[in-house]
Motif scaffolding. Structure first.
Motif, PDB file in Angstrom:
ATOM      1  N   THR A   1      66.896 -32.643 -39.253  1.00  0.00           N
ATOM      2  CA  THR A   1      67.877 -32.078 -38.374  1.00  0.00           C
ATOM      3  C   THR A   1      67.698 -32.653 -36.901  1.00  0.00           C
ATOM      4  N   GLY A   2      68.661 -33.024 -36.393  1.00  0.00           N
ATOM      5  CA  GLY A   2      68.806 -33.621 -35.000  1.00  0.00           C
ATOM      6  C   GLY A   2      68.468 -35.127 -35.375  1.00  0.00           C
ATOM      7  N   GLY A   3      68.724 -35.501 -36.547  1.00  0.00           N
ATOM      8  CA  GLY A   3      68.387 -36.991 -36.849  1.00  0.00           C
ATOM      9  C   GLY A   3      69.407 -38.178 -36.626  1.00  0.00           C
ATOM     10  N   ALA A   4      70.389 -37.851 -35.637  1.00  0.00           N
ATOM     11  CA  ALA A   4      71.384 -38.864 -35.369  1.00  0.00           C
ATOM     12  C   ALA A   4      70.577 -39.686 -34.321  1.00  0.00           C
ATOM     13  N   GLN A   5      69.886 -39.293 -33.494  1.00  0.00           N
ATOM     14  CA  GLN A   5      69.464 -40.131 -32.424  1.00  0.00           C
ATOM     15  C   GLN A   5      67.922 -40.004 -32.143  1.00  0.00           C
ATOM     16  N   GLY A   6      67.354 -40.774 -31.458  1.00  0.00           N
ATOM     17  CA  GLY A   6      66.029 -40.462 -31.155  1.00  0.00           C
ATOM     18  C   GLY A   6      64.814 -40.589 -32.393  1.00  0.00           C
ATOM     19  N   ILE A   7      63.677 -39.700 -31.962  1.00  0.00           N
ATOM     20  CA  ILE A   7      62.791 -39.592 -33.017  1.00  0.00           C
ATOM     21  C   ILE A   7      63.250 -39.457 -34.458  1.00  0.00           C
TER      22      ILE A   7
ATOM     23  N   PRO B   1      75.421 -40.116 -37.066  1.00  0.00           N
ATOM     24  CA  PRO B   1      74.451 -41.365 -36.871  1.00  0.00           C
ATOM     25  C   PRO B   1      75.125 -42.560 -36.509  1.00  0.00           C
ATOM     26  N   GLY B   2      74.699 -43.397 -35.855  1.00  0.00           N
ATOM     27  CA  GLY B   2      75.444 -44.666 -35.815  1.00  0.00           C
ATOM     28  C   GLY B   2      74.639 -45.665 -36.776  1.00  0.00           C
ATOM     29  N   PHE B   3      74.329 -45.237 -37.973  1.00  0.00           N
ATOM     30  CA  PHE B   3      73.513 -46.153 -38.949  1.00  0.00           C
ATOM     31  C   PHE B   3      73.796 -45.516 -40.249  1.00  0.00           C
ATOM     32  N   ASP B   4      73.645 -46.226 -41.481  1.00  0.00           N
ATOM     33  CA  ASP B   4      73.951 -45.706 -42.832  1.00  0.00           C
ATOM     34  C   ASP B   4      73.138 -44.751 -43.059  1.00  0.00           C
ATOM     35  N   VAL B   5      73.377 -43.592 -43.457  1.00  0.00           N
ATOM     36  CA  VAL B   5      72.459 -42.555 -43.788  1.00  0.00           C
ATOM     37  C   VAL B   5      73.303 -41.178 -44.466  1.00  0.00           C
ATOM     38  N   ASP B   6      72.715 -40.446 -45.162  1.00  0.00           N
ATOM     39  CA  ASP B   6      73.373 -39.411 -45.685  1.00  0.00           C
ATOM     40  C   ASP B   6      73.583 -38.126 -44.565  1.00  0.00           C
TER      41      ASP B   6
END
Length: 241
Positions: A15-21, A44-49
Motif C-alpha cells: 500500500t502506498g507503493g506508487a512512490q518512495g520506499i 505508479p510511473g513504472f510497470d507494476v500491477d
C-alpha cells in the motif's frame, strides 16, 4: 557477505507503493521474481500491477484484496506503507486534517490487515510489515498527528503479531529513519531538511529495500519486532573519519 532473495511465485501487496520506499520495494520484489501489487491513489510511473485504492476506505481495501486473491490465488506479503504527513501546530489542527491522517496512516493499516491476514492464516504462511517513525518516540514540532499515528501502529502490530503467531504469520515493524521521498520533501522543506541532514542524515528509498525483503523472507524468523535504521550511511561514514 552477499545476500540474494528469491520471490519466485510469491505475491506482495504494497500500500502506498506508487512512490518512495514502496515503489523501490515493488521494483525489488519484481526483480526477485515475485509479483508486486501496488495499492495507491496515484498510478505508479513504472510497470507494476496497480489497483487504485484509498486505504482509508475499508470496503475498497477489502474489494481490492479479494481481487488479488482471485487473480493470483495467494498473498504472501503485505507491506502497509500508505501514509500522509503534514506539518501543522497542534493548536491549528483542523478536525479534517487530524481525522484524515489517522484514517490513512492507522485505519488504512488496520483495514489492509483485516483483509489480508485471514488468507495468510488459512495458508499458515505470510509476513506483514508496517512502518513506524522515530517521531513516534521523540515527537516533532508540527508533527503531532503523524507521530501519533505512527506510535499507535507499533502497538497495533505487536498486538496482531501475538494474535496470529500460532498460525505462522509474522507481523513486524520497520522504522526506516529519514528517507528522501516525495512525502518527506513536502513535509521537511528548508530548515527542517537541514536539521535532519546535519543530525542523523537522509537516506534513499533503496536503502530500506534490503531490510524489507529480509522481513518478508523466511529468514526473518521473528514477529512482533521493530527493525530500526537509525542513521543514514553517509552520516555514519562521517563519524568513522
Amino acid at each position: 557477505m552477499k545476500v540474494t532473495f528469491d520471490a519466485t511465485g510469491e505475491v506482495v501487496v504494497i500500500t502506498g507503493g506508487a512512490q518512495g520506499i514502496g515503489a523501490a520495494l515493488a521494483r525489488a520484489v519484481t526483480a526477485c521474481g515475485g509479483t508486486a501489487v501496488v495499492f495507491d491513489v496515484v498510478k505508479p510511473g513504472f510497470d507494476v500491477d496497480y489497483v487504485e485504492v484509498d486505504v482509508a476506505d475499508r470496503s475498497a481495501v477489502g474489494s481490492a484484496v479479494r481481487a488479488v486473491v482471485s487473480r493470483y490465488g495467494r498473498i504472501d506479503g503485505l507491506v502497509a506503507g500508505a501514509a500522509v504527513q503534514r506539518r501543522t501546530p497542534v493548536v491549528e489542527l483542523e478536525p479534517a486534517e487530524w481525522t484524515r491522517t489517522l484514517q490513512v496512516n492507522l485505519d488504512g493499516v488496520v483495514w489492509a490487515c483485516q483483509a489480508v491476514v485471514p488468507h495468510m492464516v488459512s495458508r499458515r504462511s505470510g509476513s506483514v510489515v508496517v512502518f513506524t517513525s522515530g517521531l513516534a518516540v521523540t515527537g516533532y514540532a508540527g508533527a503531532a498527528a503523524y507521530a501519533s499515528s505512527k506510535a499507535a501502529l507499533t502497538a497495533f502490530a505487536k498486538s496482531l503479531a501475538a494474535e496470529v503467531a500460532e498460525h505462522r504469520v509474522r507481523v513486524n515493524v520497520a522504522a526506516p529513519g529519514v528517507i528522501d521521498t516525495e512525502q518527506f520533501r513536502g513535509a521537511n522543506a528548508g530548515t527542517d531538511r537541514e536539521h535532519w541532514q546535519d543530525t542523523i542524515g537522509i537516506g534513499d528509498p533503496e536503502d530500506v529495500v534490503g531490510p524489507l525483503l529480509f522481513l518478508l523472507s523466511d529468514a526473518a524468523a521473528m514477529t512482533g519486532s521493530v527493525l530500526t535504521r537509525e542513521r543514514a550511511f553517509a552520516k555514519l561514514a562521517t563519524f568513522a573519519e
